[in-house]
Write a protein that holds these residues in place. Structure first.
Motif, PDB file in Angstrom:
ATOM      1  N   GLN A  19       0.936  -1.298   0.138  1.00 29.97           N
ATOM      2  CA  GLN A  19      -0.016   0.019  -0.191  1.00 29.97           C
ATOM      3  C   GLN A  19       0.954   1.312  -0.157  1.00 29.97           C
ATOM      4  N   ASP A  20       2.084   0.824  -0.242  1.00 32.58           N
ATOM      5  CA  ASP A  20       3.081   2.274  -0.491  1.00 32.58           C
ATOM      6  C   ASP A  20       3.009   2.947   0.970  1.00 32.58           C
ATOM      7  N   LEU A  21       3.068   2.143   2.137  1.00 28.74           N
ATOM      8  CA  LEU A  21       2.851   3.157   3.361  1.00 28.74           C
ATOM      9  C   LEU A  21       4.005   3.339   4.277  1.00 28.74           C
ATOM     10  N   VAL A  22       4.906   2.311   4.070  1.00 28.27           N
ATOM     11  CA  VAL A  22       5.889   2.079   4.874  1.00 28.27           C
ATOM     12  C   VAL A  22       6.997   3.169   4.948  1.00 28.27           C
ATOM     13  N   VAL A  23       7.335   3.551   6.224  1.00 25.99           N
ATOM     14  CA  VAL A  23       8.379   4.400   6.217  1.00 25.99           C
ATOM     15  C   VAL A  23       9.561   3.773   6.995  1.00 25.99           C
ATOM     16  N   THR A  24      10.832   3.592   6.661  1.00 23.41           N
ATOM     17  CA  THR A  24      11.547   2.916   7.473  1.00 23.41           C
ATOM     18  C   THR A  24      12.503   3.713   8.328  1.00 23.41           C
ATOM     19  N   ILE A  25      12.814   3.695   9.483  1.00 25.20           N
ATOM     20  CA  ILE A  25      13.502   4.606  10.305  1.00 25.20           C
ATOM     21  C   ILE A  25      14.593   4.113  10.836  1.00 25.20           C
ATOM     22  N   PRO A  26      15.821   4.128  10.751  1.00 32.06           N
ATOM     23  CA  PRO A  26      16.950   3.776  11.514  1.00 32.06           C
ATOM     24  C   PRO A  26      16.743   4.048  13.093  1.00 32.06           C
ATOM     25  N   ALA A  27      16.603   3.096  13.793  1.00 35.12           N
ATOM     26  CA  ALA A  27      16.329   3.540  15.161  1.00 35.12           C
ATOM     27  C   ALA A  27      17.422   3.294  15.989  1.00 35.12           C
ATOM     28  N   MET A  28      18.518   3.239  15.633  1.00 36.15           N
ATOM     29  CA  MET A  28      19.688   3.051  16.780  1.00 36.15           C
ATOM     30  C   MET A  28      19.890   4.715  17.341  1.00 36.15           C
ATOM     31  N   GLY A  29      20.599   4.709  18.435  1.00 39.92           N
ATOM     32  CA  GLY A  29      20.776   6.217  18.975  1.00 39.92           C
ATOM     33  C   GLY A  29      19.882   6.477  20.175  1.00 39.92           C
ATOM     34  N   LYS A  30      19.936   7.839  20.463  1.00 43.48           N
ATOM     35  CA  LYS A  30      19.028   8.298  21.521  1.00 43.48           C
ATOM     36  C   LYS A  30      17.608   8.346  21.098  1.00 43.48           C
ATOM     37  N   VAL A  31      16.693   8.242  22.182  1.00 45.01           N
ATOM     38  CA  VAL A  31      15.158   8.538  21.929  1.00 45.01           C
ATOM     39  C   VAL A  31      15.121   9.889  20.915  1.00 45.01           C
ATOM     40  N   ASP A  32      15.601  11.050  21.733  1.00 44.53           N
ATOM     41  CA  ASP A  32      15.298  12.118  20.703  1.00 44.53           C
ATOM     42  C   ASP A  32      15.728  12.309  19.495  1.00 44.53           C
ATOM     43  N   GLU A  33      17.076  11.572  19.066  1.00 46.69           N
ATOM     44  CA  GLU A  33      17.397  11.494  17.677  1.00 46.69           C
ATOM     45  C   GLU A  33      16.463  10.566  16.845  1.00 46.69           C
ATOM     46  N   VAL A  34      15.969   9.535  17.480  1.00 46.88           N
ATOM     47  CA  VAL A  34      15.183   8.609  16.767  1.00 46.88           C
ATOM     48  C   VAL A  34      13.848   9.455  16.687  1.00 46.88           C
ATOM     49  N   THR A  35      13.085  10.194  17.468  1.00 47.16           N
ATOM     50  CA  THR A  35      11.989  10.897  17.227  1.00 47.16           C
ATOM     51  C   THR A  35      12.323  12.048  16.270  1.00 47.16           C
ATOM     52  N   LYS A  36      13.111  12.688  16.362  1.00 52.06           N
ATOM     53  CA  LYS A  36      13.536  13.727  15.068  1.00 52.06           C
ATOM     54  C   LYS A  36      13.436  13.045  13.644  1.00 52.06           C
ATOM     55  N   ARG A  37      14.245  11.959  13.795  1.00 48.46           N
ATOM     56  CA  ARG A  37      14.034  11.224  12.316  1.00 48.46           C
ATOM     57  C   ARG A  37      12.869  10.799  11.934  1.00 48.46           C
ATOM     58  N   SER A  38      12.057  10.272  13.026  1.00 44.66           N
ATOM     59  CA  SER A  38      10.766   9.859  12.664  1.00 44.66           C
ATOM     60  C   SER A  38       9.679  11.078  12.245  1.00 44.66           C
ATOM     61  N   MET A  39       9.836  11.990  12.855  1.00 42.88           N
ATOM     62  CA  MET A  39       9.020  13.104  12.445  1.00 42.88           C
ATOM     63  C   MET A  39       9.446  13.813  11.156  1.00 42.88           C
ATOM     64  N   ALA A  40      10.777  13.833  10.770  1.00 44.32           N
ATOM     65  CA  ALA A  40      11.251  14.394   9.605  1.00 44.32           C
ATOM     66  C   ALA A  40      10.824  13.339   8.371  1.00 44.32           C
ATOM     67  N   ALA A  41      10.555  12.132   8.712  1.00 44.82           N
ATOM     68  CA  ALA A  41      10.407  11.089   7.717  1.00 44.82           C
ATOM     69  C   ALA A  41       8.563  11.164   7.499  1.00 44.82           C
ATOM     70  N   LEU A  42       7.978  11.564   8.441  1.00 45.60           N
ATOM     71  CA  LEU A  42       6.316  11.387   8.028  1.00 45.60           C
ATOM     72  C   LEU A  42       5.834  12.481   7.072  1.00 45.60           C
ATOM     73  N   PRO A  43       5.022  11.877   6.307  1.00 45.96           N
ATOM     74  CA  PRO A  43       4.393  12.654   5.343  1.00 45.96           C
ATOM     75  C   PRO A  43       3.639  14.109   5.879  1.00 45.96           C
ATOM     76  N   SER A  44       3.905  15.199   5.047  1.00 45.05           N
ATOM     77  CA  SER A  44       3.222  16.228   5.699  1.00 45.05           C
ATOM     78  C   SER A  44       1.785  16.269   5.338  1.00 45.05           C
ATOM     79  N   ARG A  45       0.995  15.916   6.156  1.00 47.02           N
ATOM     80  CA  ARG A  45      -0.430  15.840   5.652  1.00 47.02           C
ATOM     81  C   ARG A  45      -1.247  16.309   6.872  1.00 47.02           C
ATOM     82  N   ASP A  46      -2.371  17.044   6.712  1.00 42.79           N
ATOM     83  CA  ASP A  46      -3.197  17.327   7.545  1.00 42.79           C
ATOM     84  C   ASP A  46      -4.125  16.483   8.299  1.00 42.79           C
TER      85      ASP A  46
END
Ligand code: ADP
Length: 206
Positions: free
Chosen positions: A178-205
């Motif tokens: 369904q073309d929905l998967v966003v893969t995030i390398p999740a090594m590292g600190k919680v804050d870093e992984v959160t940042k990476r995840s937020m940046a990778a999310l599609p911008s949609r309302d």
């Protein structure tokens, strides 16, 4: 925004719906649902779909979820993924993303086995090595008692990982189709992984 998390959320103005937290709340309140779920959870197995799907749908019906939600720990097998699709389709809704947090297996075991949770609030999470509380066994945020979940002991964690590979991993291909998967390398600190995840999310309302 409707997101499925296949691992930690923050900063999105949508409720974080964790089926694990919902089960644990039922267990601590001694409800029939909690009594049923406990034996499965203690063994590291999945709670049957019949109760899990109903509980998740019930939670998504609540007012705070009207503009979206982040699902954490649900769906966890293909049956649940298909049930979620049906549920959303009925409401003319769609998912926006499925976050797949990639962590080496040894690291998963370390993260889970070291996890310490506050009895007052399960979002107050510490780690015996990576995020020690200032005073051992005491929550920095509220002073509550920290504990280790029964199913976070190493042997149960290994069983949960087995279940993850056989039952949960297939949903990644299901959502890739369904073309929905966003893969995030999740090594590292919680804050870093959160940042990476937020940046990778599609911008949609919502
Ligand atoms: P973690 O956050 O460490 O991945 P969870 O709190 O999500 O773990 O889940 C703990 C346990 O609760 C699981 O091992 C399983 O027994 C039960 N559980 C949680 N979500 C589901 C689900 N969607 N389907 C079946 N069982 C679930």
């Amino acid at each position: 925004m409707r997101i499925v998390l296949v691992g930690p959320p923050k900063n999105l103005e949508i409720p974080h719906i964790s089926t694990g937290d919902l089960f644990r709340a039922n267990i601590s309140q001694g409800t029939p649902l909690g009594r049923e779920a406990k034996s499965y959870m203690d063994a590291g197995n999945l709670v049957p779909d019949s109760v899990t799907i109903a509980m998740a749908e019930d939670r998504m019906e609540q007012a705070d979820a009207a503009n979206g939600f982040l699902l954490d720990g649900f769906p966890r097998n293909l049956g649940q993924a298909k049930a979620l699709d049906e549920y959303l389709k009925d409401k003319h809704l769609t998912l926006d993303a499925v976050l797949d947090l990639e962590v080496p297996e040894d690291e998963v075991v370390k993260r889970i086995a070291g996890r310490r949770i506050c009895r007052n609030d399960s979002s107050h999470v510490f780690h015996a090595e990576y995020n020690k509380p200032k005073a051992e066994g005491v929550c920095d945020t509220c002073g509550g008692e920290l504990y280790q979940r029964d199913d976070d002991r190493e042997e149960t964690v290994r069983k949960r990982l087995e279940v993850y590979h056989t039952e949960t991993e297939p949903i990644i291909d299901y959502y890739k189709a369904q073309d929905l998967v966003v893969t995030i390398p999740a090594m590292g600190k919680v804050d870093e992984v959160t940042k990476r995840s937020m940046a990778a999310l599609p911008s949609r309302d919502a």
